[in-house]
Design a protein around this motif. Sequence first.
Motif, mmCIF file in Angstrom:
data_model
loop_
_atom_site.group_PDB
_atom_site.id
_atom_site.type_symbol
_atom_site.label_atom_id
_atom_site.label_comp_id
_atom_site.label_asym_id
_atom_site.label_seq_id
_atom_site.Cartn_x
_atom_site.Cartn_y
_atom_site.Cartn_z
ATOM 1 N N ASP A 49 0.809 -1.209 0.000
ATOM 2 C CA ASP A 49 0.000 0.000 0.000
ATOM 3 C C ASP A 49 0.846 1.264 0.000
ATOM 4 O OD1 ASP A 49 -2.323 1.337 -0.165
ATOM 5 O OD2 ASP A 49 -2.626 1.460 1.987
ATOM 6 N N ILE A 50 1.589 1.441 -1.075
ATOM 7 C CA ILE A 50 2.232 2.728 -1.299
ATOM 8 C C ILE A 50 1.971 3.070 -2.768
ATOM 9 C CG2 ILE A 50 4.001 2.321 0.447
ATOM 10 C CD1 ILE A 50 5.981 1.922 -1.846
ATOM 11 N N ASP A 51 2.447 4.203 -3.221
ATOM 12 C CA ASP A 51 2.112 4.644 -4.571
ATOM 13 C C ASP A 51 2.449 3.586 -5.618
ATOM 14 O OD1 ASP A 51 4.791 4.935 -4.099
ATOM 15 O OD2 ASP A 51 5.014 6.672 -5.392
ATOM 16 N N PHE A 52 3.572 2.884 -5.425
ATOM 17 C CA PHE A 52 4.012 1.867 -6.369
ATOM 18 C C PHE A 52 2.948 0.785 -6.556
ATOM 19 C CE2 PHE A 52 6.150 -2.263 -6.984
ATOM 20 C CZ PHE A 52 6.787 -2.027 -8.185
ATOM 21 N N GLY A 53 2.554 0.177 -5.447
ATOM 22 C CA GLY A 53 1.582 -0.901 -5.513
ATOM 23 C C GLY A 53 0.238 -0.417 -6.024
ATOM 24 N N LYS A 54 -0.144 0.754 -5.551
ATOM 25 C CA LYS A 54 -1.461 1.280 -5.898
ATOM 26 C C LYS A 54 -1.570 1.522 -7.407
ATOM 27 C CE LYS A 54 -4.318 5.311 -4.919
ATOM 28 N NZ LYS A 54 -5.516 5.076 -4.107
ATOM 29 N N GLN A 55 -0.552 2.191 -7.958
ATOM 30 C CA GLN A 55 -0.610 2.521 -9.384
ATOM 31 C C GLN A 55 -0.587 1.293 -10.257
ATOM 32 O OE1 GLN A 55 2.604 5.518 -9.815
ATOM 33 N NE2 GLN A 55 1.108 6.193 -11.319
#
Lengths: 255, 290, 302, 406
Positions: D192-198
């Motif tokens: 759950d950080i920008d990497f995973g989310k995007q």
Amino acid sequence: MQEMLRVEKLKMHFGGLKAIDGLDLVVHDKETLGIIGPNGAGKTTLFNCICGVYKPTDGKIFLKDEEVQGKEPFEMARKGVARTFQISKPLRDISILDNVVAALGINEYTGFGSILKKSHKKEIVDKALEIIERTGLKEFKDKKAREVSLGYLRRLEIARALAINPLLIMLDEPCAGLSNFAINEVIDLVMQLKSEGKTIVLIEHNLPISMKVCDRLAVLNFGQKIAEGTPKEIQANPQVIEAYLGEEDDDHVNA
Amino acid sequence: MLMQQLVNGVMIGSVYALTAMGATLIYGILRILDIANAAAYAIGAYLGWYIYSISHNLLLAFLLSMILTGLIGVVIQKYIYYPIISKPNVIPIVPLITSVGLFTITGDLIRLILGPNVKEFGVVFKSGAIKIGKLIINPEWIFIIVLTAVLFAILWFILNKTRLGLAWRATAEDSEIAKAMGVNTNISMALSYILGYGFAASAGIMVGMLYNSISPTMGDIPSYKMLAIIVLGGLGNPVGTVVAGLIIGLAETLVSAYMGSILPRDAIAFIVLIFVLLLKPSGLVSKKSA
Amino acid sequence: MYFTVVAVNVGIFVLLALSLNIIIGYAGQSAMGHAAFFGIGAYTSALMTSTMGISFWISLPVALIVTGIIGAVLGLISIRLKDDFLAITTIGINFVVVAIFQYSEIFGASLGMTVSKPLFFGVKMTAPMYLTLIFILIVLTCLFINKMNKSWFGLALASIRNDEMAASSLGIDVNKYKVLAFTLGTAIAGLTGAVYAHFMTFIYSSDFAFIVSISIISMVVVGGIGTIKGAIFGAVLLGVAPELFRFLADYRMIVYGGLLVLMMRFQPQGLLGDNSFIMRNISKIFANIKKQKGGGQNAGNA
Amino acid sequence: MNKKLKSFVSLALAVGMTFSLSACQSKETAPAPATGGTQAPAENKDPIRIGFFAPITGAAAADGLSTSNSAELAVSIINESGGINGRQVELVKYDDALDTKQAVNIAQKLTTKDNVVAVVSGSYSGPTRVAAPIFQEAGIPMLSGYAIHPDVCKAGDFIFSQSFAGSVQGKAGAKVAVDMLKAKRIAIIQVDIDFGKQLAESFTEYATANGAEIVSVDKFAMADKEFAPVVTKLKEEVKPDLIYMANYYGHGAEIVRQAKSMGLNVPILGTEGIDSFQFLEIAKENAEGVILTTNMNRDSENESTQAFIKAYKEKYGIVPDMVGASVYDSFEVLFKVIADVGTEPTAIRDAIKGLKNFETVTGNLIEYAPTREAIKPVQVQVIKDGDFHYYGVVEDTEIITPPAAN
């Protein structure tokens, strides 16, 4: 004589322990009442109930006809009940003067508004200095409370009690742990208050002191009052001798 | 699925209990919230890894690592914590900040010496997963639960049945009185650190084996989760710590299995903690019932 | 420009340290989750300016008030917990608040929030302007705390810090004042957060993690708890430390941790606390100056 | 009296702090030229200074080390070969400790004190994101190695991303899942950080549009290590026919280990996040058969790719990973454009914008999109015999071109 404080059928239970169990007590205006009794008799618990530290299990407390049981400690203080603590509780890291000033502010602690009100105004400081002078703390006024000895801390407690301009002063063993010299000084101070017509309740373990200072004595044992009367009457009461004086002797033997 | 998730939860909970046991002991006796206990956890894991990699003897790795880490604990206790807590008028935050400093130093020291990369722990159980009906249990899990139980039993025995336990309890009540009673508080405190840090080391090794990896930052999560567990358990109570560890392990597992990703795991532990403290301000198991 | 930017960052820490000091230094309550309130202020103002398009200058007082209210509510909840229990509960509050930032779409969730640069009379705020703003806020906070210390309010906090039972025997409503101290401390942290969010132009949940609370507490304690000068000194010292120690490269964090341990080991009262090494010497110097001055006057008279 | 003194001292301290700092500042900025080396004569032999920052300490120290190794390697290779047009390259390296506050300080230092001509970020999205506007304002080009937060490049036309956009890799992953692996029921596990989310979002978008169903999404925090509950759920309830992991090597290794021990035998598709020797080391034989989308093809015939892997291994004793390769790429791009157009930052920016079909260690860099994110084929690798190997490549223009700025 007018009543200052009346305790009716007071009960204070902690789980199964009945620290106070159906106690009745009256303190008259301008008298000095001594509370005596063996360790664990419920003396300090009684103080804590009157001052609002404990909420009584049952029973009523009246201060000048007003029902006050269950009130918060700060409310009792504002209503004019001043107390000292058996284990003295100075405000250690501020000066003796500030300790007394803090007590003089009793009616100023209103919340956010109190930020705008300066505490050390000249008339307040003068008043504090006067109390400090009376209680013999003058030479220590700028010392931090943690830097002065126990005897002076007891005086400080009395000074703080005086500063809230009380109806009733409750002293919890003001002489415990002091040297004979210091005891005499504290007694002088109490006698002085008495002569000024203050109403005082005094817990004192040391019988000769209570006899000397108090107008009347109430004897507690197992959370109940077992006797009440003038020092002379108490001295002659066989129940008291058995419950209290006898035990005192035992203590000496054991020690 | 519920059964399997309960097993998962108990296993995770045991890891937490094991991890927090050392810190609980130290808090119980010295009243220090010792974040550096998580540093002992990392040091222990690295020592265990190193000893195992040269000796290929797991028992030796455990024992030697626990002893060495325990000795580090004694040195820290004697030269850093003890002088601090024996000063008058020291506020309780001071030892806590000290422990944060120690924790920072250790993590970075490991990184400088052995590099920041994750290392493979390298102990693999040959037996593979055990299947009981539909239940699947990893051998590491059984090992963890047994180890937790054994360490807990040792601790309980020492606390309740030995002179040392009595000395600890006396020191915890009042070290001055303990001294007057003839307890050698120095030795008693030193032993508490040997055990406290030794336990942490064993937890570190265990977790290193469980995930087959160790890294300089492996103590980061235990450093604060430990605090939640020992507080939830009633501060300094081993029974409470085990109960609290299991509760948090189960709560995390069940929430992530049945409620999806509503909250990160760390927050779950602390929500449980806050909730319990509001109902029972002295923690799950208060001191008296220990 | 580099120094201006570092100074703004340090100034933000100074404000945080001063505000936390109200709670842990003056009221003596071990609050360990200050970064949560820093974050609440930051996100509140970011939401106002960047999502709702309200002016930065309006968002400042709103962040102050909103954070103060939340601080008061959380203070009320945790009031009956003492010492270590309070400490851990406030740590818990920190984690939960960060989790809320991390999981709420309204706060940008895991992408964080981009914050638009505010205008000051039509001009985009520059680093020197931020420095001026921060400086003004620091001065105002110092004046406020100074005023507070000289007031009944300050005396009430001092009483509570020393002994809650004694304080209540002097007519002080201990619980109320504790909540008020929480409210003040968290409100100022919220205000600081609002400035921080706009200075950074990007905020993310982990900017307000527990580790940040620990840094703020370290600043207060290292400087000398319960004094204005201590909080400022600690924040400046530990705030510039990461920059100052850059030349140590890889050893930077070890030195930082080591300093923390050594200071706590040898100066637990803080560098500028009562009777600390530095303060003893300063007062010695002052005493000498006084003596010399006195001597000089005497000589003049003679 | 005492209190007055106290307030005076504190005020004095505060004033002193500000003044000393602003004094320093005026001293520093006045004599320094606007941007380094720009008006330098052609014969200038001063080293060319290139800035670099990475999380060398703190939670992301492993990536910090990997990228900082690459940066040093790139600089030492160019210097050994005589530098750029006879000028040596000097690396100005900083540690941001994964802290945005420090990143702001560093960016400010790089732009106003260090006189760098360009900067490479070897850090995560947070620090890169806060640094970007500062470089933009100073007019110094920055290449972000692998930070894929969509707002990084939005800071302005001086900011480039060397990695493909998150949405590109997510879509490419979905194409692999749907077209190559024929998945119909896909479970997503994302950090759950920008990497995973995007990645998860764009993966979902493409996969659902092409006939697959996303049957579950599980998010977890960066520091999480425990995946038994999730794997149990997938195995017993969700029963997917493919797992897409939008996460990093630590998480990935534990997921594949759990899946193996629980007997969850479905294809697992990862991302560049698990492209690290550390994944192989921890996951061991459990990693066999895992497929991932990344930027570097280990089996590439490309000379520079093999040379890079060899040189890196020789110098550091470990094999380079995806973040290292991306940062190395960034330096190669900078060296190339500086050799072409010199050290004037605006010229560097324009040259980067104009770059076409440039061969890097991660393959052919087709060009930078209008959003200034690199367009290059997405490599698909499979783990076989404990190493990354070629599995395929996604080159469809509509997938690898990032969507226009929104």
